[in-house]
Write a protein that holds these residues in place. Structure first.
Motif, PDB file in Angstrom:
ATOM      1  N   GLY A  12       0.780  -1.229   0.000  1.00  0.00           N
ATOM      2  CA  GLY A  12       0.000   0.000   0.000  1.00  0.00           C
ATOM      3  C   GLY A  12       0.810   1.276   0.000  1.00  0.00           C
ATOM      4  N   VAL A  13       2.138   1.165   0.171  1.00  0.00           N
ATOM      5  CA  VAL A  13       2.971   2.362   0.163  1.00  0.00           C
ATOM      6  C   VAL A  13       3.187   2.804  -1.284  1.00  0.00           C
ATOM      7  CG1 VAL A  13       5.205   3.349   0.748  1.00  0.00           C
ATOM      8  CG2 VAL A  13       4.119   1.712   2.291  1.00  0.00           C
ATOM      9  N   PRO A  14       2.932   4.053  -1.628  1.00  0.00           N
ATOM     10  CA  PRO A  14       3.114   4.514  -3.012  1.00  0.00           C
ATOM     11  C   PRO A  14       4.557   4.348  -3.473  1.00  0.00           C
ATOM     12  CG  PRO A  14       1.883   6.128  -1.726  1.00  0.00           C
ATOM     13  CD  PRO A  14       2.413   5.120  -0.759  1.00  0.00           C
ATOM     14  N   LEU A  15       4.725   4.037  -4.768  1.00  0.00           N
ATOM     15  CA  LEU A  15       6.064   3.896  -5.339  1.00  0.00           C
ATOM     16  C   LEU A  15       6.664   5.244  -5.715  1.00  0.00           C
ATOM     17  CD1 LEU A  15       5.475   0.835  -7.700  1.00  0.00           C
ATOM     18  CD2 LEU A  15       6.384   0.841  -5.377  1.00  0.00           C
ATOM     19  N   HIS A  16       5.871   6.297  -5.684  1.00  0.00           N
ATOM     20  CA  HIS A  16       6.336   7.610  -6.095  1.00  0.00           C
ATOM     21  C   HIS A  16       5.405   8.655  -5.467  1.00  0.00           C
ATOM     22  CE1 HIS A  16       2.898   7.263  -8.850  1.00  0.00           C
ATOM     23  NE2 HIS A  16       3.379   6.085  -9.198  1.00  0.00           N
ATOM     24  N   PRO A  17       5.811   9.911  -5.323  1.00  0.00           N
ATOM     25  CA  PRO A  17       7.087  10.444  -5.792  1.00  0.00           C
ATOM     26  C   PRO A  17       8.233  10.267  -4.812  1.00  0.00           C
ATOM     27  CG  PRO A  17       5.769  12.205  -4.869  1.00  0.00           C
ATOM     28  CD  PRO A  17       4.908  10.966  -4.826  1.00  0.00           C
ATOM     29  N   ASN A  18       7.951   9.863  -3.586  1.00  0.00           N
ATOM     30  CA  ASN A  18       8.996   9.705  -2.580  1.00  0.00           C
ATOM     31  C   ASN A  18       9.500   8.267  -2.540  1.00  0.00           C
ATOM     32  OD1 ASN A  18       8.373  12.326  -2.011  1.00  0.00           O
ATOM     33  ND2 ASN A  18       8.033  12.023   0.179  1.00  0.00           N
ATOM     34  N   GLY A  34      12.162   0.405  18.486  1.00  0.00           N
ATOM     35  CA  GLY A  34      11.277   1.207  17.643  1.00  0.00           C
ATOM     36  C   GLY A  34      11.494   0.872  16.184  1.00  0.00           C
ATOM     37  N   GLU A  35      10.451   0.989  15.401  1.00  0.00           N
ATOM     38  CA  GLU A  35      10.576   0.784  13.969  1.00  0.00           C
ATOM     39  C   GLU A  35       9.509   1.617  13.256  1.00  0.00           C
ATOM     40  OE1 GLU A  35      10.181  -3.485  13.642  1.00  0.00           O
ATOM     41  OE2 GLU A  35       8.031  -3.334  13.263  1.00  0.00           O
ATOM     42  N   GLY A  36       9.759   1.869  11.982  1.00  0.00           N
ATOM     43  CA  GLY A  36       8.815   2.661  11.218  1.00  0.00           C
ATOM     44  C   GLY A  36       9.135   2.622   9.748  1.00  0.00           C
ATOM     45  N   TYR A  37       8.205   3.152   8.964  1.00  0.00           N
ATOM     46  CA  TYR A  37       8.438   3.252   7.529  1.00  0.00           C
ATOM     47  C   TYR A  37       7.696   4.468   6.991  1.00  0.00           C
ATOM     48  CZ  TYR A  37       3.842   0.950   6.949  1.00  0.00           C
ATOM     49  OH  TYR A  37       2.504   0.627   7.000  1.00  0.00           O
ATOM     50  N   HIS A  38       8.142   4.928   5.839  1.00  0.00           N
ATOM     51  CA  HIS A  38       7.533   6.110   5.224  1.00  0.00           C
ATOM     52  C   HIS A  38       6.269   5.688   4.495  1.00  0.00           C
ATOM     53  CE1 HIS A  38       7.203  10.065   3.671  1.00  0.00           C
ATOM     54  NE2 HIS A  38       7.510   9.779   2.420  1.00  0.00           N
ATOM     55  N   HIS A  39       5.144   6.333   4.823  1.00  0.00           N
ATOM     56  CA  HIS A  39       3.852   5.946   4.268  1.00  0.00           C
ATOM     57  C   HIS A  39       3.481   6.707   3.003  1.00  0.00           C
ATOM     58  CE1 HIS A  39       2.462   3.642   7.927  1.00  0.00           C
ATOM     59  NE2 HIS A  39       3.494   4.314   8.403  1.00  0.00           N
ATOM     60  N   GLY A  40       4.295   7.696   2.604  1.00  0.00           N
ATOM     61  CA  GLY A  40       3.992   8.464   1.410  1.00  0.00           C
ATOM     62  C   GLY A  40       4.254   9.939   1.624  1.00  0.00           C
ATOM     63  N   ALA A  41       4.209  10.690   0.539  1.00  0.00           N
ATOM     64  CA  ALA A  41       4.531  12.122   0.571  1.00  0.00           C
ATOM     65  C   ALA A  41       3.723  12.855   1.632  1.00  0.00           C
ATOM     66  CB  ALA A  41       4.279  12.740  -0.800  1.00  0.00           C
TER      67      ALA A  41
END
Length: 341
Positions: A12-18, A34-41
């Motif tokens: 579900g994480v966008p491939l772009h623009p980030n 702790g852990e995390g990930y970028h969910h989108g711009a």
């Protein structure tokens, strides 16, 4: 690091623009704090999300991150400074950031006295953001050329008809691949002849919510009644015949990183002659025509020794029985044209 890579590739994480990024914070005893990930711009970066989860436990921890912490202020602040403010002691990086606007975080951390290592599972990390990494490194989008062909290399019959060479299963598969790109590109000739919609659609032939940018390349005007100009997605008309110029404009002015080239034989040949095709997706139908339009135009090749040879990286049968096509995934052997040449 493998856990961080898995977080980066979360569904579900966008491939772009980030870029997709994952981060894991480890205490001195190796336990995850702790852990995390970028969910989108516009959302917190992976490091920030991990730091928020860890709280005070981040002090003295090791941050394992799939991409070099950013060193600039955009919609969010620099992750390099967030890590320093949290008291992280050590940072392990998979991939250095190829984006000149955001790179430099590693040097900032080193200058502040942190222990920093880079290169752990770097190839795997780059594959998570394959097109994004390629575009920033080469100054142009990654180009995937997709076409459908008969066994004898025809993209249309002698009378010009071409629907449908590929099977319904292959066309469904094509929409999945379209959804992985941020740009659909055809020439004015294809718009005139086929009137394509150039959208990503579901099994009910309905357009999805998030659509790639539709790009028409060529100097001719486009009939305002063509489907590519409807309101289903944004469309840009690039009035040029120069593939490299078109890709440069898409990268610089539109922040596009992955072009899905679905133009006809003439446009495909122009990109191939320029060395600007990085991947080929070919759907081969169990059909013979014996005459008709070739799948690709003139490449300026006069002898077999000069043939453009491709490496097959994957072969898949799409569909079953009469609905079956063979999907070939190939890579050209030539070095891609880049800003570094």
């Amino acid at each position: 690091m493998r856990r961080a890579l898995a977080l980066a590739a979360s569904p579900g994480v966008p491939l772009h623009p980030n870029p997709r990024v994952g981060c894991v914070l480890l205490a001195e005893d190796g336990s995850v704090v702790g852990e995390g990930y970028h969910h989108g711009a516009g959302t917190p970066h992976a490091e920030v999300e991990a730091l928020q989860a860890a709280g005070d436990r981040a002090r003295g921890a090791t941050a394992v991150v799939t991409l070099e912490p950013c060193n600039h202020t955009g919609r969010t602040g620099p992750c390099s400074q967030a890590l320093l403010a949290a008291g992280v002691r050590r940072v392990v990086i998979a991939q250095r950031d190829p984006n000149p606007l955001a790179s430099g975080g590693m040097e900032t951390l080193l200058d502040a006295g942190l222990e920093v290592e880079a290169g752990l599972l770097a190839e795997e990390a780059e594959e998570v953001n394959r097109a994004w990494s390629f575009a920033h490194r080469h100054g142009r989008p990654f180009v995937t050329w997709k076409f459908a062909t008969t066994l004898d290399g025809r993209s249309a019959a002698a009378d010009g008809t071409s629907r449908w060479i590929s099977s319904p299963a292959a066309r469904r598969d094509t929409h999945l691949l379209r959804g992985l790109c941020d740009t659909m590109l055809v020439g004015t000739g294809t718009v005139e002849a086929d009137d394509p919609r150039l959208t990503v659609r579901d099994d009910e032939d309905q357009p999805l919510a998030n659509q790639p940018l539709r790009v028409v390349m060529g100097e001719r005007d486009v009939d305002p009644g063509r489907k590519v100009l409807d309101d289903a997605a944004e469309t840009v008309h690039l009035r040029t015949h120069d593939p490299l110029a078109a890709l440069g404009t898409l990268y610089r002015d539109h922040q596009r990183f992955h072009v899905f080239l679905e133009g006809g034989p003439t446009l495909a040949a122009a990109f191939l002659r320029a060395g600007l095709v990085d991947e080929v997706v070919a759907y081969v139908a169990p059909v013979l025509l014996g005459a008709g339009r070739s799948a690709v135009g003139d490449l300026g090749i006069g002898t077999i020794g000069d043939a453009l040879r491709l490496h097959v990286t994957d072969t898949t049968v799409v569909g079953e029985g009469a609905d079956a096509n063979v999907r070939l995934l190939l890579r050209p052997t030539a070095r891609p044209t880049t800003k570094e040449q």
